[in-house]
Design an enzyme around this catalytic site. Sequence first.
Site: not given
Length: 454
Positions: A62, A96, A148, A239, A312, A316
């Site tokens: 992940h 994503n 997913k 998660h 996860d 950013h």
Amino acid sequence: MTVDLVIHNGTVLTPAGRSPNSGIAIEDGTIVAVGRSDRLPDAERTLDAEGNVIAPGVVDCHIHNREPGLEYKEDWESATRAAAAGGVTTVVGMPNTDPVIDRPEHLELKLERGDASAHVDFGSYVVVTSENLEHIPALDEAGALGYKIFLGSTVGDVPPPNDGEILEAMERIRETGKRLGFHEENGEIIDHYTRQFQDAGKNRPIDHAHSRPVIAEREAIERMITFAEETGAKIHMFHVSSGSGAEAVARGKERGVDVTAETCPHYLWFTESVLEEKGNVARIQPPIRDADQRERLWTAFQTGAIDCVATDHAPHTPEEKLVDDPFGNTWDAISGFVGLETEVPALLSFVEQGRLTLEEWAYHHAARPAQVWGLYPQKGSLQVGTDADITVVDPELEWTLEDRADLHSKNCVTPFEGETFTGKAVTTVVRGEVVYDDGEVVGESGYGARVEPN
Ligand code: DOR
Ligand code: ZN
């Protein structure tokens, strides 16, 4: 016989146990012998493990590698450089991105980018939305490792399918033999509280956490387990952040549903008080929970509810994370942070604290994720005849992540900055090639290969 590489003088670890004074012989990227150091064949190159632990390569199922489209945050090269430095030999990227990975051609684009630049082996999930149910078989053939569905809104704003569409997706995915994982937060609950909190001017980082309550996770898990019980689909909970959620998974397993689950180091390490200490740096979805939920998560983990640990890893920019104003309006901040270089240290610290054994670490961080996503025994096993993916760790090395700039991602914001660990990866080997050693990423960009689900 002279082989390519021998790693010797370590403790070889698998979920089944450990062998001191042992090592591994590798030829053409494949393990050809596992045994006592003094019985291993001669080699072109030998690597002295110096008494450290020679473990199956960590499989992180992940990560958000951000490529294609969001390369300003991270790309395959930087994510897998961080993976190599963190002792991770296989990663699976989330869909994503931009475009989202919802069509065979988008998946192929993403995998081609990985072929060109990855340092470690990699795969990708594909997303299921209202728009692409009929593409499920083609996505399977195009090499999806799994599917997913985002049940609630999160970074990327991929809209959730409705319950009927989810049932249909489960039926179609069951036919492929692959597994369907979820971002399991009930969208109606989190949207309701998000609006209510925003209207009330509740703008602190901890308000963000409370706007996504545990019931949203638990309900989503229970609903998906019920759907899987009806459809026979294999499902996975990404998660899992709470004890309530993990207990719901355990009840599903007891009912005979093929439900697997993952948790992340941050849910086991921190409590929500980190949001008051480090602010939006620690903002993530699902959020970090209170001490009671964390203890229940630990209990559920130790009693079999949780299969895998994954990061996860969600990079950013510092601006997006409000790093210069960490207690600024949380609704202006984004969720997620990096984790690839702190996951092995966090888990080895749990081993040192007596909360896990080394064998359990190897199971949850290598063998089990490989099993869940169809990569075992090629990945995660340390058996003769399988890929020579190896993570050598020093389980006693104490160190502090003083400066996030020491990490290898493009953007390195993480609440683990400033934390002290016991344990670290010292050497990472992918299919027989040393990609990280002695503090340096030494592998070549583009060496990493796509994994083939079986
Ligand atoms: O905090 C999160 N960040 N949660 C997600 O579901 C997505 C992730 C991201 O992509 O940044
Ligand atoms: Zn994620």
